[in-house]
Every structure is written in structure tokens, then in C-alpha cells.
Design an enzyme around this catalytic site. Structure first.
Site, PDB file in Angstrom:
ATOM      1  N   LYS A 152       0.806  -1.215   0.000  1.00 31.69           N
ATOM      2  CA  LYS A 152       0.000   0.000   0.000  1.00 31.69           C
ATOM      3  C   LYS A 152       0.841   1.267   0.000  1.00 31.69           C
ATOM      4  O   LYS A 152       0.330   2.352  -0.271  1.00 31.69           O
ATOM      5  CB  LYS A 152      -0.965  -0.016   1.181  1.00 31.69           C
ATOM      6  CG  LYS A 152      -2.006  -1.118   1.048  1.00 31.69           C
ATOM      7  CD  LYS A 152      -3.057  -1.043   2.136  1.00 31.69           C
ATOM      8  CE  LYS A 152      -4.191  -2.027   1.901  1.00 31.69           C
ATOM      9  NZ  LYS A 152      -3.794  -3.419   2.211  1.00 31.69           N
TER      10      LYS A 152
HETATM   11  C1  LIG Z   1      -4.516  -4.458   1.751  1.00 28.76           C
HETATM   12  C2  LIG Z   1      -3.830  -5.751   1.768  1.00 28.76           C
HETATM   13  C3  LIG Z   1      -4.269  -6.803   0.976  1.00 28.76           C
HETATM   14  C4  LIG Z   1      -5.512  -6.711   0.119  1.00 28.76           C
HETATM   15  O1  LIG Z   1      -5.338  -5.816  -0.948  1.00 28.76           O
HETATM   16  P1  LIG Z   1      -6.613  -5.280  -1.729  1.00 28.76           P
HETATM   17  O2  LIG Z   1      -6.088  -4.286  -2.689  1.00 28.76           O
HETATM   18  O3  LIG Z   1      -7.512  -4.676  -0.699  1.00 28.76           O
HETATM   19  O4  LIG Z   1      -7.235  -6.462  -2.381  1.00 28.76           O
HETATM   20  C5  LIG Z   1      -3.550  -7.983   0.987  1.00 28.76           C
HETATM   21  N1  LIG Z   1      -2.468  -8.133   1.773  1.00 28.76           N
HETATM   22  C6  LIG Z   1      -2.020  -7.138   2.555  1.00 28.76           C
HETATM   23  C7  LIG Z   1      -0.837  -7.378   3.395  1.00 28.76           C
HETATM   24  C8  LIG Z   1      -2.678  -5.918   2.574  1.00 28.76           C
HETATM   25  O5  LIG Z   1      -2.236  -4.942   3.354  1.00 28.76           O
END
Ligand SMILES: *Cc1c(COP(=O)(O)O)cnc(C)c1O
Length: 436
Positions: free
Chosen positions: A107
Site C-alpha cells: 500500500k
Molecule cells: C490491503 C492488503 C491486501 C488486500 O489488498 P486489496 O487491494 O484490498 O485487495 C492484501 N495483503 C495485505 C498485506 C494488505 O495490506
């Protein structure tokens, strides 16, 4: 480039408005009105470019004039300043490590790019921006660290009480400055519902300039396409040109970006949508019936989403044609016991530690490969977070193998500044108005 609302394609706004509105008033999501195809020459020669060069080329095409090239390049060089290496674990099994940014999760790509884009558009002395964000774990840390100290912005993070790991909680509650954290007595879906309600509340909108930093913001989605192209570039360097991506999915922003990259011309053979027990999408792919559900708590808590917001974007990319969707995307779902088994299997096979989200993507990839023995495609599973963020998940012999990054050690002992609230909207609204 203009962006339309998935609820009404006639509603179209420039990039700046899409970023600051976050959601169109009609409750849809923004998508680019047209999706540019990158030149074959660029795609075939991706191996000759660096990650920031690839990111610039992709962003330039999809944003098409929204930000002057020189400024866009500066934004990208500042935001995308860490690596996303593809590591080979065995023949045709690779892991794309997306955890080398400041919050140790993928993210960071979205949060860093978005914060810099917002700050860029705010330059001409506009009203302070209030970023509201719901997190099931990793969003909060990425957004907090992405916006920390960015002038003329304030961030309010809502997270579900008792459902984020200690390191995640520290990343979002100890910052101070322009970052505020609210501990909601409820689930991630409750947090998300509070944010959504705030965006359509007349009084709050009159008082504050609200925007979202969730994966529903288009400025979060776009930079996530960069690492798909860059992963392919790394495969080309290894003499591979066919690829299957396995993506641990919750709100479906990550895989949505991959599918956007595919639409832009990235030759991907198959996407695997790997979920935990929150199996809304795999079930839809199997039965043709889309049924959003309440989220259930699992070990891979960043994927505890029963009503994935970004699914509507993916549907739009396929004009809601289930048959076409099923050709490109296969769904897999695993429970907590299978997640733990997979963590152990990965460790036993490769002496490599994966976080619980990543473990699910590995397992989906292995399952797909077992059913497609004829496939020559390289399989890449996305590692979405550093395993040290989930220490309670691992058996002692595995957790001792995790190398904890220095940034985590520096946070230890800092006090939490979070505010506890219930899941009712009135209490949240009163708090926002009282702390304006
Ligand atoms: C946010 C997140 C996900 C899921 O990602 P999306 O874009 O919401 O599908 C998977 N793994 C981790 C570690 C995350 O932080």
C-alpha cells in the site's frame, strides 16, 4: 484524461477532481474514460527500463496531460523510491516483494503517490484537506507514513479494535502531528461504512474539505499498475515472457490494478484472485451469483472484506461480462488452517518466510499450476506485506527467522495516541465536528 463514475458514465471529471472527491456524489467509483494501450515496442522492451522509468511511462499515458510531464516525473521519483524485486523460489515460482516501502506493505505505492499528487494540486493555497481512511490493517500505516508532515493535510484513520497487529497499530497511532487515529469498536466494514457516511453528510462537507485515501481513490489504484509492468520487466530479463499473477485479495484494489495493466497491454495469461474465508469473489466466479457478505475475522486480516469496493471497477473493465471475466481471473479461497499450513510449507520448501496474506497467494498459484501442467508460464505471487507485521501468526521456529527492519525497532515504546469510538455514525460525526 477524464474520469467517469461507474454509476453514471455521463458524470465525468478531470483527474484533480477525481482525486479530491475520491467518490463521485452518486456513490460510484471513478475510472478513466478510456484506457490507453501502451506501445508494443515499450512492452517488449520493458527489461531495458528501471521501475521509476516504467512508472513514469505508464502514468503519463493513463493521466494523459493531467499533470505536466516534468512535475509528474518529480512526483514519481519522490514516491516510488524503493524496489519491488521479483525473487525466484523454484522453477516458474517467483515472489514479487512489495514490502520494501516505509510501512512494509504494497500500500506504500498507492499512499505515497496519492499524498504527493494531492500535495501538488494543493499548492495554490487551497483549504486544508481532511483525509478520512478506513483500514483493516495496512492502509492506515501506509497512509499515515505517506502523509506525515505533508503541509495543509490532516489524516483521520479508523481501524477496527483488536483486529490489527501490534506493529500495524504502532504505525498508525504513534505519529502525532497531522495524523489522528480512531479505534472503532466494530469491524473493518463498520469503519468503511463510517467513512462512506461522512462523505455524503451535508454538514461535514460544509465544514471540511473531505477526501479518502482508501483504495477506492483512483490515485491509489494507478500507481499499483507500475509494479506489474516492472515484474514483467524482471521476467523478461530471465528469458520469460508468459506470466500468471496470483494476488492476495481483500478490497480488490491490488488485483484491479493488475487487470488495468493488462488492459493497457501487459501480456498476462491469468490472474488468480486468492482470498481468505471472505470468498465473495471466488464464489461469484464459480456460481455467477454476486453476494456481498459481512466480513469474517481471519489471520490475514488485511483481506477481511466481505463487500470488496473495487469489484465494481473490475466488472466495468469487462462490461459486466462474466464469461470474459472468468477467462482471465480464477478464484481461490483458503481458511486459516490452510494459511498456516502454507506458511509452513513455504518455509520448509524454500527457507523463506511469507506473511499470512502472501501465503494464500502462494497456495493459489501452486493449485493453478497443478491443474495446468502444460503451462509454460512463470507464476508470480505477490507478497503484499513483510512478515514481521504479523508476529503472532508464526510458530517460534519460523518467527526467529524473520529479520525485523530498523524502522520497526525505532517505533518500539512510543505511546499510542488513538481515540476509542463506537461504530455509530452520530458519535463519529460529533467527534469530527468537535475536533475541527
Ligand atoms: C490491503 C492488503 C491486501 C488486500 O489488498 P486489496 O487491494 O484490498 O485487495 C492484501 N495483503 C495485505 C498485506 C494488505 O495490506
Amino acid at each position: 484524461m477524464n474520469f467517469y463514475s461507474t454509476n453514471n458514465p455521463k458524470v465525468q471529471v478531470p483527474f484533480k477532481d477525481a482525486v479530491f472527491n475520491s467518490l463521485p456524489q452518486d456513490g460510484g467509483l471513478y475510472m478513466p474514460v478510456s484506457i490507453p494501450k501502451l506501445s508494443e515496442d515499450f512492452i517488449n522492451n520493458l527489461d531495458k527500463y528501471t521501475l521509476p522509468e516504467i512508472a513514469f511511462e505508464v502514468a503519463k499515458n493513463i493521466l494523459a496531460g493531467s499533470i505536466p510531464e516534468k512535475d509528474l516525473k518529480a512526483i514519481i521519483d519522490d514516491a516510488i523510491n524503493f524496489d519491488a524485486p521479483v525473487v525466484k523460489l523454484e522453477e516458474d515460482v517467483y515472489v514479487l516483494e512489495l514490502f520494501h516501502g516505509p510501512s512494509l506493505a504494497f500500500k506504500d505505492f498507492g499512499a505515497r503517490f496519492m499524498s504527493r499528487v494531492m500535495s501538488y494540486f494543493l499548492r495554490d493555497g487551497e483549504k486544508m484537506l481532511d483525509v478520512l481512511v478506513a483500514t483493516s490493517g495496512d492502509t492506515g500505516g501506509a497512509v499515515a507514513l505517506g502523509f506525515l508532515g505533508v503541509p495543509n493535510t490532516r489524516v483521520t484513520i479508523l481501524y477496527p479494535k483488536g483486529k490489527v497487529s501490534p506493529i500495524q497499530e504502532q504505525q498508525l497511532t504513534t505519529n502525532g502531528q497531522n495524523i489522528r487515529a480512531i479505534e472503532v469498536d466494530g469491524t473493518f466494514d463498520d469503519c468503511q461504512a463510517l467513512v462512506k457516511a461522512a462523505f455524503v453528510d451535508t454538514e461535514l462537507n460544509a465544514q471540511f474539505r473531505l477526501t479518502s485515501a482508501n483504495s477506492i481513490n483512483i490515485a491509489r489504484l494507478i500507481p499499483q499498475t507500475f509494479y506489474y509492468f516492472n515484474a514483467y520487466a524482471q521476467l523478461l530479463r530471465q528469458g520469460k515472457s508468459e506470466v500468471v499473477f496470483s494476488v492476495p485479495s481483500g478490497n480488490f484494489g491490488n488485483i484491479g490494478a493488475g487487470i488495468l495493466a493488462w488492459k493497457m497491454g501487459l501480456p498476462v495469461k491469468q490472474f488468480l484472485a486468492a482470498t481468505n474465508a471472505n470468498d465473495t469473489v471466488p464464489e461469484y466466479l464459480n456460481t455467477g451469483i454476486y453476494q456481498a457478505k459481512p466480513s469474517v475475522a481471519t489471520l490475514s486480516n488485511a483481506m477481511d472484506v466481505g463487500a470488496p469496493s473495487n469489484w465494481v471497477r473490475i466488472s466495468h473493465l469487462f462490461e459486466d461480462k462474466l464469461g470474459d471475466l472468468k477467462k482471465l481471473i480464477t478464484g481461490y479461497t483458503y481458511n486459516d488452517a490452510q494459511t498456516l499450513e502454507s506458511i509452513e510449507a513455504v518455509f520448509a520448501q524454500y527457507n523463506y518466510v511469507v506473511c499470512p496474506h502472501t501465503a494464500i497467494a502462494w497456495r493459489a498459484l501452486k493449485a493453478w499450476q497443478l491443474h495446468h501442467p502444460e503451462s509454460k508460464a512463470a507464476g508470480i505471487f505477490l507478497s503484499t506485506a513483510h512478515p514481521c507485521k504479523f508476529p503472532e501468526v508464526f510458530a517460534p521456529e519460523i518467527s526467529t527467522k524473520i529479520v525485523v527492519p530498523a524502522s520497526v525497532l525505532e517505533m518500539e515504546g512510543k505511546a499510542s495516541l488513538s481515540v476509542p469510538l463506537g461504530k455509530g455514525f452520530d458519535g463519529f460525526k460529533a467527534w469530527l465536528l468537535g475536533n475541527g
